[in-house]
Write a protein that holds these residues in place. Structure first.
Motif, PDB file in Angstrom:
ATOM      1  N   ASN A  16      18.421  30.637  35.914  1.00 35.47           N
ATOM      2  CA  ASN A  16      17.860  30.654  34.558  1.00 35.47           C
ATOM      3  C   ASN A  16      16.367  30.990  34.561  1.00 35.47           C
ATOM      4  O   ASN A  16      15.550  30.299  33.958  1.00 35.47           O
ATOM      5  N   SER A  18      15.114  34.077  33.614  1.00 40.02           N
ATOM      6  CA  SER A  18      15.036  35.360  32.916  1.00 40.02           C
ATOM      7  C   SER A  18      13.615  35.710  32.476  1.00 40.02           C
ATOM      8  O   SER A  18      13.203  36.869  32.539  1.00 40.02           O
ATOM      9  N   SER A  45      23.433  31.762  36.764  1.00 43.60           N
ATOM     10  CA  SER A  45      22.601  31.446  35.600  1.00 43.60           C
ATOM     11  C   SER A  45      23.389  31.595  34.305  1.00 43.60           C
ATOM     12  O   SER A  45      24.353  32.368  34.228  1.00 43.60           O
ATOM     13  N   THR A  46      22.930  30.875  33.287  1.00 40.98           N
ATOM     14  CA  THR A  46      23.540  30.986  31.963  1.00 40.98           C
ATOM     15  C   THR A  46      22.773  31.960  31.073  1.00 40.98           C
ATOM     16  O   THR A  46      23.180  32.207  29.933  1.00 40.98           O
ATOM     17  N   ASP A  47      21.661  32.498  31.574  1.00 41.59           N
ATOM     18  CA  ASP A  47      20.921  33.518  30.826  1.00 41.59           C
ATOM     19  C   ASP A  47      21.145  34.878  31.503  1.00 41.59           C
ATOM     20  O   ASP A  47      22.082  35.047  32.287  1.00 41.59           O
ATOM     21  N   ASP A  48      20.280  35.848  31.241  1.00 42.54           N
ATOM     22  CA  ASP A  48      20.490  37.188  31.785  1.00 42.54           C
ATOM     23  C   ASP A  48      19.639  37.475  33.020  1.00 42.54           C
ATOM     24  O   ASP A  48      19.238  38.621  33.263  1.00 42.54           O
ATOM     25  N   THR A  49      19.373  36.437  33.828  1.00 45.33           N
ATOM     26  CA  THR A  49      18.598  36.623  35.053  1.00 45.33           C
ATOM     27  C   THR A  49      19.241  37.650  35.970  1.00 45.33           C
ATOM     28  O   THR A  49      18.569  38.540  36.503  1.00 45.33           O
ATOM     29  N   LYS A  51      21.261  40.117  35.343  1.00 44.63           N
ATOM     30  CA  LYS A  51      21.160  41.470  34.791  1.00 44.63           C
ATOM     31  C   LYS A  51      19.768  42.047  35.019  1.00 44.63           C
ATOM     32  O   LYS A  51      19.619  43.226  35.396  1.00 44.63           O
ATOM     33  N   LYS A  52      18.740  41.235  34.794  1.00 46.17           N
ATOM     34  CA  LYS A  52      17.369  41.706  34.986  1.00 46.17           C
ATOM     35  C   LYS A  52      17.102  42.029  36.454  1.00 46.17           C
ATOM     36  O   LYS A  52      16.418  43.009  36.772  1.00 46.17           O
ATOM     37  N   GLU A  55      18.826  45.370  37.279  1.00 44.17           N
ATOM     38  CA  GLU A  55      18.087  46.503  36.726  1.00 44.17           C
ATOM     39  C   GLU A  55      16.812  46.770  37.519  1.00 44.17           C
ATOM     40  O   GLU A  55      16.456  47.929  37.775  1.00 44.17           O
TER      41      GLU A  55
END
Length: 299
Positions: A16, A18, A45-49, A51-52, A55
């Protein structure tokens, strides 16, 4: 002919993060040292860590000899996640941390210092800062801190909780990690103290580099900042830390016949538990909290 510089594996454990992970990864990319390997162990994580991270790696992987993003299918906890990241690495030296910031020449300084001092694990200084405001706090340790140099002095200071070894700065050779069998997964939320305990029990000790290598992010909701935690979170953190004490520290204090330290620490944990499990704003919480503060001053 000069030998090639050793490969350093940087292990980033994330959960978490992000809002901060890109700053962390950028600080790694800007290191003055090469060659580097980057392993990101993302702990479900429950957020977009994740994905970031993916990328960012797609744009910056050429900076590293090797890079890898590992996304756990379920949350493993800090200790197990560290093992996952390190075991996926191939470097001779290991640098682990979470979503803090590396000083640009941190790896270069650690390699030079370890080589000059024949060290297998280096600890240095952190510059804490408030995540929400950027305000800098006092360095840890202080600039005039006298770090114990001998194995005996370090180990005794460690058992007495009188040594400062900020784990975000630890830099160690992979054979030491393998020799110790990695981080102790019995303690999900406590990675550093059990690992340091293994280091000392194996007859190894730290070398101290008196320079800032990490900017340490202090968050209002971090486990180490009890003011930002709910009652349930405090209890969870207490259970993790007290397990480390009763399973590792108390037996070691008995083994080395440090009776006064053992008695004071037993009292400390007793009053800390009473304080944590008392209702908010109750007389019992203030009563046990007062005794906890007194005992802590004596320790």
């Amino acid at each position: 002919m000069n030998s090639s510089p050793p490969l350093v594996s940087i292990i980033v454990i994330s959960y978490n993060a992000s809002k901060t992970i890109i700053e962390t990864l950028e600080s790694i990319k800007l290191q003055t040292y090469s060659p580097l390997e980057l392993i990101i162990a993302e702990d479900h994580s429950t957020d977009d860590t994740a994905k970031k991270c993916e990328e960012w790696l797609s744009k910056n992987s050429s900076r590293f000899v090797n890079s890898k993003l590992i996304v756990n299918v379920e949350n493993q906890g800090v200790s197990a996640n560290l093992n996952i990241g390190i075991q996926a690495s191939t470097g001779e030296w290991i640098k682990t941390f979470s979503d803090d910031v590396l000083v640009s020449d941190a790896i270069e300084k650690n390699i030079a210092f370890a080589s000059a001092n024949n060290s297998n694990i280096v600890v240095s200084m952190v510059q804490p800062f408030i995540d929400e405001t950027g305000e800098k706090l006092d360095t840890m340790p202080a600039k005039n801190y006298k770090f114990p140099t001998s194995y005996h002095d370090q180990y005794m200071a460690f058992l007495k909780n009188k040594i400062m070894m900020p784990s975000p700065t630890w830099f160690f050779i992979i054979y030491l990690y393998n020799q110790l069998g990695g981080y102790d997964i019995r303690f999900r939320l406590s990675d550093d103290i059990p690992f340091a305990h293994k280091i000392f029990e194996s007859g190894n000790c730290f070398s101290y580099l008196p320079e800032i290598t990490v900017l340490y992010r202090v968050k209002s909701n971090s486990l180490s900042n009890s003011k930002g935690l709910t009652g349930q979170q405090k209890q969870k953190y207490f259970n993790s830390r007290s397990a480390v004490y009763y399973e590792l520290f108390a037996p070691a204090l008995k083994k080395h016949r440090l009776w006064s330290t053992l008695i004071l620490n037993n009292l400390l944990w007793f009053f800390y538990k009473k304080k944590i499990y008392s209702k908010d704003n109750s007389f019992a919480r203030y009563f046990y909290g007062a005794f906890f503060t007194i005992i802590r001053m004596l320790c």
